[in-house]
Design an enzyme around this catalytic site. Structure first.
Site, PDB file in Angstrom:
ATOM      1  N   LYS A   6      25.291  -4.050  -1.533  1.00  0.00           N
ATOM      2  CA  LYS A   6      26.756  -3.989  -1.699  1.00  0.00           C
ATOM      3  C   LYS A   6      27.418  -3.229  -0.553  1.00  0.00           C
ATOM      4  CE  LYS A   6      26.335  -3.596  -6.738  1.00  0.00           C
ATOM      5  NZ  LYS A   6      26.553  -2.640  -7.842  1.00  0.00           N
TER       6      LYS A   6
ATOM      7  N   ARG B 146       0.799  -1.228   0.000  1.00  0.00           N
ATOM      8  CA  ARG B 146       0.000   0.000   0.000  1.00  0.00           C
ATOM      9  C   ARG B 146       0.832   1.279   0.000  1.00  0.00           C
ATOM     10  NH1 ARG B 146      -3.071  -3.723   1.518  1.00  0.00           N
ATOM     11  NH2 ARG B 146      -1.187  -4.361   2.576  1.00  0.00           N
ATOM     12  N   THR B 147       1.802   1.338   0.893  1.00  0.00           N
ATOM     13  CA  THR B 147       2.504   2.617   1.029  1.00  0.00           C
ATOM     14  C   THR B 147       3.230   2.953  -0.270  1.00  0.00           C
ATOM     15  OG1 THR B 147       2.741   2.199   3.377  1.00  0.00           O
ATOM     16  CG2 THR B 147       4.126   3.925   2.462  1.00  0.00           C
TER      17      THR B 147
ATOM     18  N   ARG C 276      11.415   3.957   3.045  1.00  0.00           N
ATOM     19  CA  ARG C 276      11.081   3.011   4.122  1.00  0.00           C
ATOM     20  C   ARG C 276      12.339   2.225   4.460  1.00  0.00           C
ATOM     21  NH1 ARG C 276       5.949  -0.908   4.374  1.00  0.00           N
ATOM     22  NH2 ARG C 276       5.092   1.091   5.045  1.00  0.00           N
TER      23      ARG C 276
ATOM     24  N   HIS D 142       5.415   6.037  11.414  1.00  0.00           N
ATOM     25  CA  HIS D 142       4.908   5.856  10.053  1.00  0.00           C
ATOM     26  C   HIS D 142       3.965   7.022   9.773  1.00  0.00           C
ATOM     27  CE1 HIS D 142       3.560   4.174   6.402  1.00  0.00           C
ATOM     28  NE2 HIS D 142       3.302   2.932   6.768  1.00  0.00           N
TER      29      HIS D 142
HETATM   30  C1  NCD Z   1       2.011  -0.929   8.114  1.00  0.00           C
HETATM   31  C2  NCD Z   1       3.513  -0.774   8.256  1.00  0.00           C
HETATM   32  O1  NCD Z   1       4.250  -0.953   7.295  1.00  0.00           O
HETATM   33  O2  NCD Z   1       3.914  -0.410   9.353  1.00  0.00           O
HETATM   34  N1  NCD Z   1       1.617  -1.154   6.795  1.00  0.00           N
HETATM   35  C3  NCD Z   1       1.306  -0.090   6.005  1.00  0.00           C
HETATM   36  O3  NCD Z   1       2.147   0.709   5.673  1.00  0.00           O
HETATM   37  N2  NCD Z   1       0.028   0.079   5.654  1.00  0.00           N
HETATM   38  C4  NCD Z   1       1.432  -1.913   9.050  1.00  0.00           C
HETATM   39  C5  NCD Z   1       2.004  -3.298   9.095  1.00  0.00           C
HETATM   40  O4  NCD Z   1       2.892  -3.649   8.312  1.00  0.00           O
HETATM   41  O5  NCD Z   1       1.523  -4.053   9.930  1.00  0.00           O
END
Ligand code: NCD
Length: 306
Positions: free
Chosen positions: A80, A51-52, A101, A129
C-alpha cells in the site's frame, strides 16, 4: 541495544563467544528451551526466503519464544506504499526483535535507526547477508576446527551475491586467508570489495574463470547461484546461469578434505550427484544456521544477563 547489519558489527572475539554459545545450544538444547519465554521475533521479509526465515523462526521456537511476521512485500502494507521506517516503528511495539530482508540495499539499516528493538539484517539486496556469514563461519569452525590458514574459492555470481560480499568482509580478519575468485568477467567481485576490503587488508587473491584450474588448490569451495532477480535483463541471466556446474568429475580434481559450501538455494550449479560426496557440506551448513541464529537472538535480546 545492538543491531546486526554487517558481520563486522561483532569483533572476532565476540564471534568466537557466539559460536561457543551455538555449540552449547547444539549439544544441550534443553538448557535453553525456555530462555526466550514470553519474547517475540518478527520476521519481516520483503523478498523470498526459505532457510533464513524458517531457521530464524525455528531458532526462536527452540528458545521457547514466539514468532510473527510476513513473508512477502505483497502481503504487508508495503504493497500500500508504507515506508520501512513506519513499519518498524509499529513492529517495535509488537515484538522484541526483528529479522528483516529487503531487496533494497540499506533498508534494514534505515529500519534500525527508527527501531526501539534490535534489527537483524537478513539480506539487503546485493549488499550484505551477515547471518549467512555467521552460518558459514560457524560451519567452517565446526568442520575444520578453526577459521584460518585456508584457501577459499568463491565461485559463481560474485557481483550480485550478497553472501559472498559479507563472507569476504568477515574472513579477511582471520590469519592466512587466501581467496580464489572464480567467475565470468561479467560477474566479478565488485571493485569496492577488491579495493576497500581485499587490497586494503593485503589479502592475497587471484581471479580466474575456470573452476577446473582453481580446484586442486582449494580448502573450501563456496558455490553460489546466479542471482536472477538482480539482473537487468533475462537474456544476460540465461547466458550466465549454467556457467558453472560442479559435478563428480570436477570433484576428482579437489583435495580429499576440501569442503563444498553453498548458502542454498541451489539451481544447477551443483549437480545432485555431488550430494553424496563426503566433502559436500551444504545441507549441514543449513542446519548449523539454526544454532548460530539461536545464539544471535539470545545475545541480542540479552536474555542470559537478566
Ligand atoms: C542466499 C540469499 O538470500 O542471499 N540465500 C540464503 O539466505 N541462504 C543465497 C541466494 O539466494 O542465492
Amino acid at each position: 541495544m545492538r543491531h546486526l547489519m554487517s558481520p563486522l558489527d561483532f569483533s572476532t572475539e565476540e564471534l568466537e563467544t557466539l559460536m561457543d554459545l551455538a555449540d552449547d545450544m547444539k549439544d544441550h538444547p534443553e538448557k535453553y528451551s525456555e530462555s526466550c519465554h514470553g519474547k517475540k521475533l518478527a520476521t519481516c521479509f520483503y523478498e523470498p526466503s526459505t532457510r533464513t526465515r524458517l531457521s530464524f523462526e525455528a531458532a526462536m521456537m527452540n528458545l521457547g519464544g514466539n514468532v510473527l511476521g510476513f513473508s512477502s512485500a505483497d502481503s504487508s502494507s508495503a504493497a500500500k506504499g508504507e515506508s520501512v521506517s513506519d513499519t518498524i516503528r509499529v513492529i517495535s511495539s509488537y515484538a522484541d526483535i526483528c529479522a528483516m530482508r529487503h531487496p533494497k540495499e540499506g533498508a534494514p539499516l534505515v529500519a534500525s535507526t527508527h527501531s526501539t528493538i534490535p534489527v537483524i539484517n537478513a539480506g539487503d539486496g546485493g549488499h550484505q547477508h551477515p547471518t549467512q556469514t555467521l552460518t558459514d563461519l560457524y560451519t567452517i569452525r565446526s568442520l575444520q576446527g578453526s577459521i584460518g590458514n585456508l584457501t577459499i574459492g568463491l565461485c559463481g555470481d560474485l557481483k550480485f551475491g550478497r553472501t559472498v560480499h559479507s563472507l569476504i568482509n568477515a574472513l579477511v580478519r582471520y590469519e592466512n586467508i587466501k581467496f580464489v575468485l572464480i567467475s565470468p568477467e561479467e560477474l566479478r567481485v565488485p571493485e569496492y570489495i577488491r579495493e576497500d576490503v581485499l587490497d586494503k587488508n593485503n589479502i592475497p587473491y587471484v581471479e580466474v574463470e575456470r573452476l577446473e584450474e582453481a580446484m586442486p588448490k582449494l580448502d573450501i569451495l563456496y558455490m553460489t547461484r546466479v542471482q536472477r532477480e538482480r539482473f537487468f535483463n533475462e537474456e544476460d541471466y540465461l547466458r550466465m546461469k549454467d556457467f558453472y556446474i560442479l559435478n563428480s568429475e570436477k570433484m576428482e580434481l579437489a583435495k580429499e578434505n576440501m569442503m563444498v559450501l553453498h548458502p542454498l538455494p541451489r539451481v544447477n550449479e551443483i549437480s545432485v550427484e555431488v550430494d553424496n560426496d563426503p566433502r559436500a557440506a551444504y545441507f549441514k551448513q543449513a542446519q548449523y544456521g539454526v544454532y548460530i541464529r539461536m545464539a544471535l537472538i539470545y545475545t541480542l535480546l540479552e536474555v542470559g544477563t537478566c
